[in-house]
Write a protein that holds these residues in place. Structure first.
Motif, short mmCIF file in Angstrom:
data_model
loop_
_atom_site.label_atom_id
_atom_site.label_comp_id
_atom_site.label_asym_id
_atom_site.label_seq_id
_atom_site.Cartn_x
_atom_site.Cartn_y
_atom_site.Cartn_z
N VAL A 145 -8.11 -1.41 4.30
CA VAL A 145 -8.07 0.04 4.55
C VAL A 145 -7.39 0.43 5.86
O VAL A 145 -7.10 1.61 6.06
N GLU A 146 -7.15 -0.52 6.77
CA GLU A 146 -6.52 -0.19 8.04
C GLU A 146 -5.03 -0.52 7.99
O GLU A 146 -4.66 -1.69 7.80
N PRO A 147 -4.16 0.48 8.14
CA PRO A 147 -2.71 0.26 8.01
C PRO A 147 -2.17 -0.88 8.86
O PRO A 147 -1.32 -1.65 8.40
N ALA A 148 -2.63 -1.00 10.10
CA ALA A 148 -2.11 -2.06 10.98
C ALA A 148 -2.37 -3.44 10.40
O ALA A 148 -1.52 -4.35 10.53
N LEU A 149 -3.55 -3.63 9.78
CA LEU A 149 -3.85 -4.91 9.16
C LEU A 149 -3.16 -5.06 7.81
O LEU A 149 -2.70 -6.15 7.46
N MET A 150 -3.10 -3.98 7.03
CA MET A 150 -2.44 -4.03 5.73
C MET A 150 -0.99 -4.51 5.86
O MET A 150 -0.50 -5.29 5.04
N ARG A 151 -0.31 -4.06 6.92
CA ARG A 151 1.10 -4.42 7.10
C ARG A 151 1.28 -5.91 7.41
O ARG A 151 2.38 -6.43 7.27
N GLN A 152 0.18 -6.59 7.77
CA GLN A 152 0.29 -8.01 8.08
C GLN A 152 0.20 -8.91 6.86
O GLN A 152 0.68 -10.04 6.89
N TRP A 153 -0.44 -8.42 5.79
CA TRP A 153 -0.69 -9.34 4.67
C TRP A 153 -0.35 -8.78 3.30
O TRP A 153 -0.03 -9.54 2.38
N MET A 154 -0.42 -7.48 3.11
CA MET A 154 -0.26 -6.90 1.78
C MET A 154 1.23 -6.75 1.46
O MET A 154 1.76 -5.65 1.34
N LEU A 155 1.90 -7.92 1.28
CA LEU A 155 3.37 -7.92 1.20
C LEU A 155 3.92 -8.60 -0.04
O LEU A 155 5.12 -8.52 -0.31
N GLY A 156 3.09 -9.30 -0.80
CA GLY A 156 3.61 -10.03 -1.95
C GLY A 156 4.45 -11.20 -1.49
O GLY A 156 4.14 -11.87 -0.50
N PRO A 157 5.58 -11.49 -2.15
CA PRO A 157 6.42 -12.64 -1.78
C PRO A 157 7.00 -12.48 -0.38
O PRO A 157 7.15 -11.36 0.13
N ASP A 158 7.36 -13.60 0.24
CA ASP A 158 8.03 -13.56 1.53
C ASP A 158 9.34 -12.79 1.41
O ASP A 158 10.00 -12.78 0.36
N GLY A 159 9.73 -12.13 2.51
CA GLY A 159 10.99 -11.40 2.51
C GLY A 159 10.84 -9.91 2.30
O GLY A 159 11.84 -9.19 2.19
N TRP A 160 9.60 -9.43 2.25
CA TRP A 160 9.36 -8.00 2.08
C TRP A 160 8.55 -7.47 3.26
O TRP A 160 7.77 -8.20 3.87
N ARG A 161 8.71 -6.20 3.55
CA ARG A 161 7.95 -5.55 4.60
C ARG A 161 7.36 -4.25 4.08
O ARG A 161 7.92 -3.62 3.16
N MET A 162 6.21 -3.85 4.63
CA MET A 162 5.60 -2.58 4.27
C MET A 162 6.25 -1.50 5.12
O MET A 162 6.08 -1.47 6.34
#
Length: 325
Positions: free
Chosen positions: A199-216
């Motif tokens: 639920v916290e955007p700062a943490l979500m951007r660290q892991w909720m990315l799927g395959p390598d090579g993508w960014r939130m």
């Protein structure tokens, strides 16, 4: 699945559920005698139960409520008639209102639970007795067969313990019916931090990315009831693919246990899904359970064919490696 049969008998006015478990009768008994264990499986997927009182003795009462993803509440009460540990018990099960009073027009049922040792473990026989054919038909029309089957099929995870049941299995997908799938993943970390990671955007951007090579690229999140969110991803340099995102509304919040949100693919006319996320911690590990409701089987199959589950597993691995390390 533990449940082997659910049969109704219009002549005897009964519904009988039989399930087999690879543990002793004492272990199955303990799951029913402890309200914290009982509420993990008594409500079917999408309608988790909470026992607000539990006097487990002859003449005692237990009260519980089940809350749907949309916020609807169904309440029930057990009056314990007989208890024979660890062989079984008998209750009168009633639909009740907020004050615990029986709801007019709704049936009360006598239920017996019997736990019998077998060569493989334990056979549970649950018989529900009705006062009339109308009451039996009313409960069946309300989905009693499907609901009780899905509820009791959740008992395996309770009996075995989280680590034994799910550790090392990765992200697991179960297709429950045409509209519902259940996705589970055991995370080696505390529930509070797993909740924050969702639920916290700062943490979500660290892991909720799927395959390598993508960014939130977008992470706007309001987890209050009625709040809206929007998240989006884009490929990094050298990675093929087109950006995409989701938006939706928060329907229910029970921090840090459960959050229900709608999900719609931004910029498309695809119908929304309802995502019911729940977290349960045991022995320092957290079981993540995501129940997704689709409008139909066609939409369900189209979404699953995108490789969604594989992408979720890569994200969960990243959560353990980056956020929980």
């Amino acid at each position: 699945m533990p449940v082997t049969s659910v049969d109704s008998d219009a002549e005897a006015l009964t519904m009988t559920l039989i399930a087999d478990f690879p543990v002793t009768p004492e272990r199955v008994w303990a799951a029913f005698a402890d309200p914290r264990q009982l509420e993990r499986f008594w409500g079917p997927p999408g309608w988790p139960a909470t026992f607000t009182s539990f006097a487990f003795e002859a003449g005692g009462r237990a009260r519980y409520e089940m809350r749907s993803a949309g916020g609807e509440v169904a309440r029930g009460s057990w009056r314990f008639v007989a208890i024979d540990a660890p062989r079984g018990f008998e209750v009168i099960d009633s639909f009740v209102d907020e004050d615990g009073e029986a709801i007019p027009g709704m049936p009360s049922m006598r239920m017996t639970f019997a736990f019998e040792a077998t060569a493989e473990g334990t056979r549970m026989t649950n018989v529900t007795f009705f006062d009339s054919l109308e009451a039996l038909e009313q409960l069946i029309a309300m989905g009693a067969v499907e609901g009780s089957t899905m509820a009791m099929n959740q008992l395996d995870a309770v009996l075995q313990g989280l680590r034994e049941f799910a550790h090392g299995k990765g992200t697991q997908l179960e297709i429950l019916d045409d509209q519902h799938v259940r996705i589970t993943r055991l995370i080696d970390g505390p529930r509070e931090l797993v909740w924050r990671a969702h639920v916290e955007p700062a943490l979500m951007r660290q892991w909720m990315l799927g395959p390598d090579g993508w960014r939130m690229s977008v992470s706007e999140v309001d987890v209050s009831v009625g709040g809206h969110y929007r998240i989006a991803w884009e490929p990094e340099a050298g990675t093929e693919g087109e950006g995409f995102g989701f938006d939706g509304e928060t329907l229910l919040v029970d921090e840090p246990r459960r959050i229900v949100q709608t999900e719609h693919m931004t910029g498309t006319d695809w119908p929304s899904t309802t995502n019911d996320l729940s977290l349960y911690e045991e022995d320092g590990a957290t079981l993540v359970t995501l129940l997704i409701e689709y409008p139909d089987a066609t939409t369900r199959d189209a979404v699953l064919s995108t490789g969604m589950v594989d992408g979720m597993e890569q994200s969960f691995e990243r959560m353990e490696r980056v956020v929980l390390a």
